[in-house]
Each structure stands twice: as C-alpha cells, then as structure tokens.
Design a protein around this motif. Structure first.
Motif, PDB file in Angstrom:
ATOM      1  N   MET A 146      39.278  24.019  37.159  1.00  0.00           N
ATOM      2  CA  MET A 146      40.150  23.869  36.930  1.00  0.00           C
ATOM      3  C   MET A 146      40.625  24.070  38.610  1.00  0.00           C
ATOM      4  O   MET A 146      40.083  24.393  39.222  1.00  0.00           O
ATOM      5  N   ASP A 147      41.297  22.797  38.884  1.00  0.00           N
ATOM      6  CA  ASP A 147      42.381  22.662  39.684  1.00  0.00           C
ATOM      7  C   ASP A 147      43.143  23.690  40.600  1.00  0.00           C
ATOM      8  O   ASP A 147      43.861  23.533  40.679  1.00  0.00           O
ATOM      9  N   VAL A 148      42.141  24.216  41.578  1.00  0.00           N
ATOM     10  CA  VAL A 148      43.381  25.321  42.364  1.00  0.00           C
ATOM     11  C   VAL A 148      43.496  25.532  43.722  1.00  0.00           C
ATOM     12  O   VAL A 148      42.420  24.540  44.385  1.00  0.00           O
TER      13      VAL A 148
ATOM     14  N   LEU B 264      39.919  32.579  39.849  1.00  0.00           N
ATOM     15  CA  LEU B 264      40.453  31.916  40.658  1.00  0.00           C
ATOM     16  C   LEU B 264      41.387  32.178  41.879  1.00  0.00           C
ATOM     17  O   LEU B 264      41.413  31.651  42.721  1.00  0.00           O
ATOM     18  N   GLY B 265      41.863  33.775  42.390  1.00  0.00           N
ATOM     19  CA  GLY B 265      42.126  33.954  42.579  1.00  0.00           C
ATOM     20  C   GLY B 265      41.389  34.498  43.892  1.00  0.00           C
ATOM     21  O   GLY B 265      41.670  34.312  45.124  1.00  0.00           O
TER      22      GLY B 265
ATOM     23  N   MET C  18      45.322  29.242  48.864  1.00  0.00           N
ATOM     24  CA  MET C  18      46.796  29.336  49.907  1.00  0.00           C
ATOM     25  C   MET C  18      46.028  28.795  51.161  1.00  0.00           C
ATOM     26  O   MET C  18      45.387  29.066  51.933  1.00  0.00           O
TER      27      MET C  18
ATOM     28  N   MET D 136      48.850  33.249  39.573  1.00  0.00           N
ATOM     29  CA  MET D 136      48.324  33.015  40.632  1.00  0.00           C
ATOM     30  C   MET D 136      49.321  32.927  41.676  1.00  0.00           C
ATOM     31  O   MET D 136      49.661  33.323  42.735  1.00  0.00           O
TER      32      MET D 136
ATOM     33  N   ILE E  63      48.055  30.711  33.872  1.00  0.00           N
ATOM     34  CA  ILE E  63      47.550  31.216  34.694  1.00  0.00           C
ATOM     35  C   ILE E  63      47.693  30.712  36.203  1.00  0.00           C
ATOM     36  O   ILE E  63      47.612  31.534  37.156  1.00  0.00           O
ATOM     37  N   MET E  64      48.460  29.728  35.997  1.00  0.00           N
ATOM     38  CA  MET E  64      48.641  28.752  37.578  1.00  0.00           C
ATOM     39  C   MET E  64      49.801  30.069  37.939  1.00  0.00           C
ATOM     40  O   MET E  64      50.120  30.117  39.146  1.00  0.00           O
TER      41      MET E  64
ATOM     42  N   GLN F 105      50.557  36.366  43.242  1.00  0.00           N
ATOM     43  CA  GLN F 105      49.527  36.906  43.944  1.00  0.00           C
ATOM     44  C   GLN F 105      48.869  37.873  43.118  1.00  0.00           C
ATOM     45  O   GLN F 105      47.918  39.086  43.585  1.00  0.00           O
ATOM     46  N   VAL F 106      48.266  37.735  41.944  1.00  0.00           N
ATOM     47  CA  VAL F 106      48.317  38.523  41.391  1.00  0.00           C
ATOM     48  C   VAL F 106      46.682  38.385  40.850  1.00  0.00           C
ATOM     49  O   VAL F 106      46.754  37.236  39.900  1.00  0.00           O
ATOM     50  N   VAL F 107      45.684  39.033  40.670  1.00  0.00           N
ATOM     51  CA  VAL F 107      43.952  38.821  40.598  1.00  0.00           C
ATOM     52  C   VAL F 107      43.795  39.953  39.128  1.00  0.00           C
ATOM     53  O   VAL F 107      42.631  39.615  38.696  1.00  0.00           O
TER      54      VAL F 107
ATOM     55  N   GLN G 117      41.362  30.627  45.197  1.00  0.00           N
ATOM     56  CA  GLN G 117      42.345  30.383  45.943  1.00  0.00           C
ATOM     57  C   GLN G 117      42.866  31.242  47.353  1.00  0.00           C
ATOM     58  O   GLN G 117      43.590  30.649  48.477  1.00  0.00           O
TER      59      GLN G 117
END
Lengths: 76, 314
Positions: B160-162, B92-93, B165, A43, A39-40, A46-48, B96
C-alpha cells in the motif's frame, strides 16, 4: 451532528456500530451515522487501533468497544 | 490452602481415589487456580494499560534510532493490547509516522507474544521463573527479529502506498480519573474472561485426563529428550493455534510434568502466541508474501534456537 465509526470490519467494529445505533435511538436526536472502512481515511484521523469513534470530525475513542451509556455521554 | 480444600473434597467428600480421583482433584484445583490468576493479572495489566494506547506508543516511537527503537517497541508490546484485526491500521499508521519497518515488526512480534492472557497462564501454571524466561526471550526475539527485518530493506514489499506524514506527532494525552481506569479495567477483564474461561476449562479437562491416565513414557518418548525433532514439530504445530492459547497452555503444563522438555514447551508456547496464521492472512492484504514469509521464518528460527538452547542447557 455526525458520528463516524472507523473500522476495517473487525468484530469489535461491528459491535460498536450496533452500540452507537442504539445510543442514537435512545438519545432521540437526529444524528448522521457513517461507517468508514477505507484504511486511508482511517489513517487521516491518526487512528491506529480500531474501532475508532469520531464525532463531528473529532476522535473521541480508539481501540475500544464502548457501552451504550458511554456513547450517550458523548452525544448528550 | 486451596490444595488442602480440594484434597479434602475429592478424598473425603466424594470418596474418589485412583486415576479418577487424581484427575478430578487436578481438574478442580487447576481450573479454579487459573481462573483466579487470570482475573487478577488481566485486571492489573488492563489497569496499567489505561495509561497507554497504540496512538501513544506511535507518538513515542517516532524518530527513535534503529536499535533503541526496536528495544522500546518490544517493551511497549508488553503493555499494549493487541488484536490481529487491528494489525493493518497499526502497521500502516506506524509507517505513516516514519517509524522504520524493523521497529514496527518488533512491536508486532512482541505485542501478541507478551499478551496478558499468556502471561497470566504462564504465571499460574509454571511460576514466576518460567514466566520471566518467557518474557525475556520473547523480548529478545522481538528485538532481534525486528532488527534483522529492518536490515533487509524490505520496504518495497509494503503493497500500500502510504504517504509519510510531515513533522512530528503530537503527544497523546489520556485523561482519565482513577475511578474511570478501574471501571475500564473491570469491563475489559470481564469481557476477556467471558471469552476464554471455557477454553481454560477444556484445556485443564484434557490435561486432567492426561494427568490421570496417560503414562509418562508415552509423552516422554514423543516430546521428550528421545525425539530430536520435538522443538521443530512443536513450533510448526503452534502456528495455527493462536486463538486457543488459553486452552493450550494448561495442556503444555501437564505435558512437561509428563516428560516433555521445558525448551520444547517454551518454543511451542512462543509459536502459539507469536506466529499466528489469521494475523498472516490479514497482513497479506497490505504486505507481499515474501515479507510475511521472512517475518515467519526469522521469528520461527529464533524460537527454535531458544528451544534447543534450553533443552541443551537444562
């Protein structure tokens, strides 16, 4: 050329993988295929919305199950 | 006009009357009507949707203030597709992109609730007034629910550690010709319809049976004004039923025709779409149970209040 499929194991992601494999076989080209399920990493692109399709580090599609001909048009 | 054709078919051609005739008539009439509406509305929504995607929404929600962000997120939820399988990258996005957790939840509540299948079914079964009420209250639940969650300071329950940006997201541009948009909408509609037409058939089939055979007092006694806990029970029953919204809504329509109160029906349908057990299981990978429980409680309470309010007013 390198294709990456971004997805965390949803049904559309698995389906897209099969489509991409078929498209690669049809194109007759030598293409490296990688499934990205971290998942990281997803990301970082930049895809959600999964599945995402990445060609040579560039995101070309998100959240969609493409058809074989659509994938072929990307790699042709 | 369609009604007359079906009436002619069942009464004159098939020579059916009584309970059986009523059930068959209802079945044919409703199935075809709902199929037609589903195809039309899903096509329109998926055509409009080709102008947006989740990445676009994220870029637009970045840097918006609390309440305004909640409202915008809830509105975006109507137009964007939602699949519980995408819930993790979405959540998560958003974090972020430094979108507040409350705004993220507004989107996460609104998107499945105001999905095109539910809207098409509601419109076909109950008409535009109930559909408008459903969407209006759906937005309210998403805005209020997200706002409250945002106020509770539950960021620490994201497991989760995000890394947030730096800077702003670039504007997301979607370049498609009109022909491509229509093709995409067509393919999407076809896929969705293939997935759900059978549920509609089953839902209407069971509905037709109830319509023709089960007496009104039976439903009214359990789901009508006589049962003060009806709304509560309806919401709890709605939680595990998300994937079957297409089959359940036709049933709800028949039940309201047989004396189930409209508020109870509304709460039930909202619970079916907004509170999904599979989504909760997926979110559990990245969110603490406490946060998920808070999310379910707040949305559940909102929906129950709406149901009782409606039953009381109407």
């Amino acid at each position: 050329m390198k294709i990456e499929i971004l997805g965390t194991g949803c049904s559309k992601c698995t389906a897209l993988e099969a489509v991409v494999k078929e498209a690669i076989a049809k194109s007759g080209k030598f293409i490296q295929l990688e499934k990205v399920d971290d998942i990281m990493k997803i990301m970082e692109y930049q895809v959600v919305s999964t599945p995402g399709l990445v060609i040579d580090g560039k995101v070309v599609s998100t959240g969609k199950l493409l058809s074989v001909s659509e994938v072929l048009s990307f790699i042709a | 006009m369609w009604k007359e054709i079906v009436d002619y078919l069942t009464n004159n051609l098939l020579q059916l009357d009584g309970h059986l005739g009523e059930a068959v008539n209802f079945f044919i009439y409703d199935t075809v009507k709902i199929w037609f509406l589903l195809i039309t509305i899903i096509f329109v929504v998926s055509y409009l949707r080709t102008h947006f995607n989740t990445e676009y929404v994220r870029a637009h929600l970045q840097g918006k203030s609390q309440l305004y962000g909640n409202i915008l997120a809830a509105l975006f939820g109507i137009i964007t597709p939602f699949c519980s399988c995408s819930a993790i990258p979405l959540f998560l996005g958003f974090i972020q992109a430094r979108i507040p957790i409350g705004v993220t939840f507004s989107f996460l509540i609104s998107s499945p609730m105001n999905n095109e299948i539910a809207i098409a079914l509601l419109f076909g079964l109950f008409g535009w007034k109930i559909t408008a009420v459903y969407i209006g209250f759906g937005l309210l639940v998403a805005i209020v629910g997200g706002f409250i969650i945002g106020r509770l300071g539950m960021e620490k329950y994201i497991l989760m550690d995000v890394k947030p940006m730096e800077g702003e997201l670039e504007e997301v541009k979607i370049n498609l010709t009109n022909k491509e948009r229509i093709k995409e909408a067509y393919l999407y509609t076809r896929d969705i319809f293939k997935d759900i037409y059978i549920y509609v058939l089953i839902g209407v089939g069971v509905g037709a049976f109830i319509h023709g055979y089960i007496p009104t007092d039976f439903i009214a006694k359990y789901a009508g004004a006589g049962n003060p806990f009806a709304v509560l029970i309806a919401v709890v029953m709605g939680i595990p039923m998300y994937s079957n919204a297409a089959g359940i809504m036709p049933l709800v329509e028949v039940l309201t025709g047989k004396g189930m109160l409209l508020g109870t029906a509304l709460s039930f349908m909202m619970a079916v779409t907004a509170l999904s057990l599979p989504e909760a299981m997926i979110l559990k990978k990245i969110l603490h149970v406490k946060l998920i429980a808070t999310f379910f409680t707040i949305v559940g309470v909102d929906i129950i209040v709406i149901g009782y309010l409606f039953n009381f007013l109407l």
